[in-house]
Enzyme design. Structure first.
Site, PDB file in Angstrom:
ATOM      1  N   GLY A 148      -4.838   4.005 -20.535  1.00 12.58           N
ATOM      2  CA  GLY A 148      -5.598   2.969 -21.217  1.00 12.58           C
ATOM      3  C   GLY A 148      -5.250   1.567 -20.768  1.00 12.58           C
TER       4      GLY A 148
ATOM      5  N   SER B 207     -11.032  -0.758 -29.335  1.00 16.45           N
ATOM      6  CA  SER B 207     -10.394  -2.060 -29.587  1.00 16.45           C
ATOM      7  C   SER B 207     -11.194  -3.190 -28.955  1.00 16.45           C
ATOM      8  CB  SER B 207      -8.971  -2.061 -29.031  1.00 16.45           C
ATOM      9  OG  SER B 207      -8.195  -1.043 -29.611  1.00 16.45           O
ATOM     10  N   ASN B 208     -11.721  -2.967 -27.765  1.00 18.66           N
ATOM     11  CA  ASN B 208     -12.504  -3.994 -27.090  1.00 18.66           C
ATOM     12  C   ASN B 208     -13.919  -4.113 -27.637  1.00 18.66           C
ATOM     13  OD1 ASN B 208     -10.942  -5.245 -24.719  1.00 18.66           O
ATOM     14  ND2 ASN B 208     -10.430  -3.063 -24.602  1.00 18.66           N
TER      15      ASN B 208
ATOM     16  N   LYS C  31      -5.350   8.849 -25.634  1.00 19.58           N
ATOM     17  CA  LYS C  31      -5.430   7.644 -24.810  1.00 19.58           C
ATOM     18  C   LYS C  31      -4.132   6.884 -25.021  1.00 19.58           C
ATOM     19  CE  LYS C  31      -7.676   3.175 -24.192  1.00 19.58           C
ATOM     20  NZ  LYS C  31      -8.638   2.180 -24.752  1.00 19.58           N
TER      21      LYS C  31
END
Length: 302
Positions: free
Chosen positions: A190, A46-47, A165
């Site tokens: 996470g 996502s990052n 996660k």
């Protein structure tokens, strides 16, 4: 033995001024992270602005990172897509490019139909066809759906689904994940905000955005809990918490890119519609980094 236990960070994806993937910057960042105590790396999390990359770019990012990493350092790749078929295709391509495992987020567009049964069918089909181990990825803050503990109980029995996660900060649910999972199933934290709490409950490691700017401190907290030094771990987590909030819930990917640039990595440009954090936010991030003796440069990519 919990496969893929340990501490990982999701790589930011640096873009050049023309909007293209900056392979050289990405490879240089990988080389710098390899000098840290991190267990391994995650590409296309996502990052990593994964939802904003097209399929060719996603494959190129995986190849760039794998080529820069020695085989003994595990590489996980995000391959979650909205359809089961597209997820399987992305997973197979990632496996061909040499990843050690895939991290598959929950599909979420049709939220009302994303039941436990739908998730079990989806992940079972992906794991059946995946050439590499599969880790589930629950990130309700972005998807708006939640992978419930009952699903973990079923899916953890699949021989090719090795872990999850869990990015939610619900420690009751986190404990239920641990309780319902089969023996040997790896449960990774996470959320930087609840990192210590998750470890104290029995998490087998974490995938943390803040690990990209404070890899040693994140690893030290993990090792302290593993060694039973809970007071030390708690004190270190309190030091980490302000920075974790800045690069996570408060400023997200733009904050993370600003932070890693201040630490001497190459954050590169953001891909619109994401926009850089304002100068005041950069000052706040710099101060948090300075408090932890992490700043290497004051030039933040805009």
């Amino acid at each position: 033995m919990h496969t893929f236990a340990g501490i990982y960070t999701p790589l930011a994806t640096p873009f050049a001024a023309d909007g293209s993937l900056d392979q050289r910057a990405l490879a240089r960042n990988v080389e710098k992270y390899l000098q840290s105590p991190l267990t391994g790396l995650v590409v296309l999390g996502s990052n990593g602005e994964a939802p904003q990359l097209d399929e060719d770019e996603a494959d190129l990012a995986i190849k760039t990172v794998r080529d820069a990493m020695p085989k003994h350092r595990p590489l996980l790749a995000g391959t979650g897509r909205e359809s089961t078929a597209a997820t399987i295709a992305a997973t197979k391509r990632a496996a061909d490019l040499g990843v050690d495992a895939v991290l598959v987020r929950t599909p979420s567009f049709y939220k009302g139909q994303m039941t436990t049964d739908a998730f079990v069918r989806h992940y079972t089909a992906v794991a059946d066809r995946s050439p590499v181990p599969v880790l589930l990825y629950n990130v309700t803050m972005y998807t708006g759906v939640n992978l419930l503990p009952d699903a973990i109980g079923v899916l953890s029995r699949h021989p090719n689904i090795v872990g999850v996660k869990e990015t939610n900060s619900d420690m009751v649910q986190f404990g239920e994940y641990l309780a319902k999972a089969e023996e040997g199933f790896t449960v990774l934290a996470g959320s930087g905000a609840t990192y210590y709490s998750a470890l104290a409950l029995g998490a087998h490691g974490a995938i943390l955005a803040v690990g990209g700017v404070a890899p040693k401190l994140c690893t030290d907290i993990f090792n302290a809990v593993r060694d039973g030094r809970f007071d030390d771990a708690k004190a270190m987590h309190r030091r980490l918490a302000p920075l974790s909030k800045l690069v996570g819930a408060q400023y997200g990917v733009p904050g993370l890119k600003a932070a890693i640039t201040l630490c001497g990595f190459e954050g590169g440009h953001l891909r619109p519609p994401l926009q850089p954090v304002p100068p005041a936010a950069i000052d706040t991030i710099r101060a948090a980094l300075t408090e932890l003796n992490l700043t290497e440069t004051s030039d933040v990519a805009r």
